[in-house]
Design a protein around this motif. Structure first.
Motif, mmCIF file in Angstrom:
data_model
loop_
_atom_site.group_PDB
_atom_site.id
_atom_site.type_symbol
_atom_site.label_atom_id
_atom_site.label_comp_id
_atom_site.label_asym_id
_atom_site.label_seq_id
_atom_site.Cartn_x
_atom_site.Cartn_y
_atom_site.Cartn_z
ATOM 1 N N ILE A 191 -120.201 68.716 -8.082
ATOM 2 C CA ILE A 191 -121.071 69.879 -7.943
ATOM 3 C C ILE A 191 -120.696 70.661 -6.692
ATOM 4 O O ILE A 191 -120.606 70.098 -5.599
ATOM 5 N N VAL A 196 -121.153 72.931 -11.904
ATOM 6 C CA VAL A 196 -120.954 71.501 -12.167
ATOM 7 C C VAL A 196 -119.661 71.361 -12.955
ATOM 8 O O VAL A 196 -119.516 71.919 -14.042
ATOM 9 N N LEU A 214 -125.191 64.648 -20.535
ATOM 10 C CA LEU A 214 -125.332 65.501 -19.353
ATOM 11 C C LEU A 214 -124.745 66.884 -19.589
ATOM 12 O O LEU A 214 -125.287 67.889 -19.113
ATOM 13 N N ILE A 218 -126.918 70.178 -18.907
ATOM 14 C CA ILE A 218 -126.460 71.209 -17.966
ATOM 15 C C ILE A 218 -126.237 72.534 -18.683
ATOM 16 O O ILE A 218 -126.508 73.612 -18.129
ATOM 17 N N ASP A 219 -125.749 72.481 -19.917
ATOM 18 C CA ASP A 219 -125.529 73.702 -20.702
ATOM 19 C C ASP A 219 -126.807 74.516 -20.870
ATOM 20 O O ASP A 219 -126.773 75.746 -20.935
ATOM 21 N N HIS A 221 -129.343 74.396 -18.724
ATOM 22 C CA HIS A 221 -129.982 74.563 -17.421
ATOM 23 C C HIS A 221 -129.798 75.992 -16.923
ATOM 24 O O HIS A 221 -128.687 76.529 -16.912
ATOM 25 N N LEU A 224 -127.729 76.067 -13.372
ATOM 26 C CA LEU A 224 -126.431 75.420 -13.235
ATOM 27 C C LEU A 224 -125.418 75.992 -14.216
ATOM 28 O O LEU A 224 -125.769 76.417 -15.314
ATOM 29 N N LEU A 226 -121.875 74.962 -16.132
ATOM 30 C CA LEU A 226 -121.002 73.839 -16.468
ATOM 31 C C LEU A 226 -119.574 74.316 -16.690
ATOM 32 O O LEU A 226 -119.339 75.319 -17.366
ATOM 33 N N LEU A 270 -131.021 65.755 -12.485
ATOM 34 C CA LEU A 270 -130.382 65.505 -13.767
ATOM 35 C C LEU A 270 -130.756 64.136 -14.314
ATOM 36 O O LEU A 270 -130.896 63.957 -15.531
#
Length: 281
Positions: A191, A196, A214, A218-219, A221, A224, A226, A270
């Protein structure tokens, strides 16, 4: 107690011999699985990965190897070890049957299921120090076989010995292009700011179950971004966080790499999301 192709027997039984192809050639696949109070975490993902891996390895998939059948065999093994109302770590190993040299006599398979006590039901971060270093004695091939969970783990064994001898908790493995691939026991996430990064499978990393989960988290989020992209070792010391993932530990934050020290703010958030979907899965 272990489950050998549907029979619950004592773990001390001599149910394998010197002809076993997993022993002779590493001709085997395995899944490491969490079972919580009789419930198999991420079972569909483990099952689908195993079936895909067996096809790639050109193993015959028995008609009986349905998702429901193997689930029942795992449950029977957990019950046989008195772990129904508790937490267990299960290893399901599938290996090609005895016979042949490099070329097998046939592609039929057998399996072994083991169950051992697991300390926690939820994934946790205990806050302890966790230092890593690069392992540069040997490299991972950037090909499809490297993405499979096979018994060919010589680099992981030698790397683990290197880590112990030098006082590290883990090591980062590289491929032939000197790109970060994974840790000795799981996938790697880095990160930096809101980005990320995790190595793509084409670089040779394991097709990890928690990695997949994860990536999906994250996709979705909002804060964030990715990137499945190659990671240079030089990026490790510039990162804000670095962590290792697998199906047993969930997320293990790295606290130190060389002179760089990391925090685990995003990793902790996470992990909360991972525990939610583990419960809902």
């Amino acid at each position: 107690m272990v489950n050998f192709s549907g029979k619950i027997i004592s773990k001390d039984s001599l149910y394998l011999n010197h002809l076993n192809r997993g022993l002779r050639y590493g001709d085997a696949l395995f899944e490491s699985i969490r079972v919580i109070n009789g419930r198999i975490a991420f079972w569909e993902d483990h099952y689908l990965r195993l079936m895909a891996s067996m096809r790639i390895m050109r193993m015959n998939i028995p008609m009986s190897f349905t998702m429901e059948f193997l689930e029942s065999q795992i449950t029977a093994t957990v019950d046989g070890n008195g772990l129904t109302d508790g937490f267990s770590r299960v290893r399901l190993t599938v290996f090609r049957n005895n016979g042949g040299l490099y070329l097998p006599q046939d592609n039929d398979v057998s399996y072994v299921i083991e169950a051992n006590v697991l300390a926690n039901g939820r994934f946790r971060i205990d806050g302890s120090s966790y230092e890593v270093e690069l392992f540069k004695d040997f490299f991972i091939n950037a090909d499809m076989l490297s993405t499979l969970k096979t018994n060919n783990k010589a680099i992981n064994v030698v790397g683990s010995i290197y880590a112990k001898e030098n006082g590290y908790d883990n090591c980062i493995l590289l491929n032939g292009s000197k790109q970060v691939v994974e840790a000795l026991n799981g996938n790697v996430f880095l990160i930096k700011g809101k980005t990320v990064k995790t190595p793509p499978k084409k670089d040779g990393c394991l097709n990890g179950i928690v990695r997949k989960k994860l990536i999906a988290i994250i996709d979705k989020h909002e804060e964030l971004i990715l990137e499945e992209t190659s990671i240079s070792p030089f990026e490790l010391q510039k990162a804000d966080e670095l962590f290792v993932t697998n199906s047993i530990i969930g997320i293990q934050p790295v606290t130190k790499y060389r002179k760089k020290e990391y925090h685990s703010t995003v990793a902790t958030k996470l992990l909360d999301e991972l525990n939610k979907i583990a419960k809902e899965d």
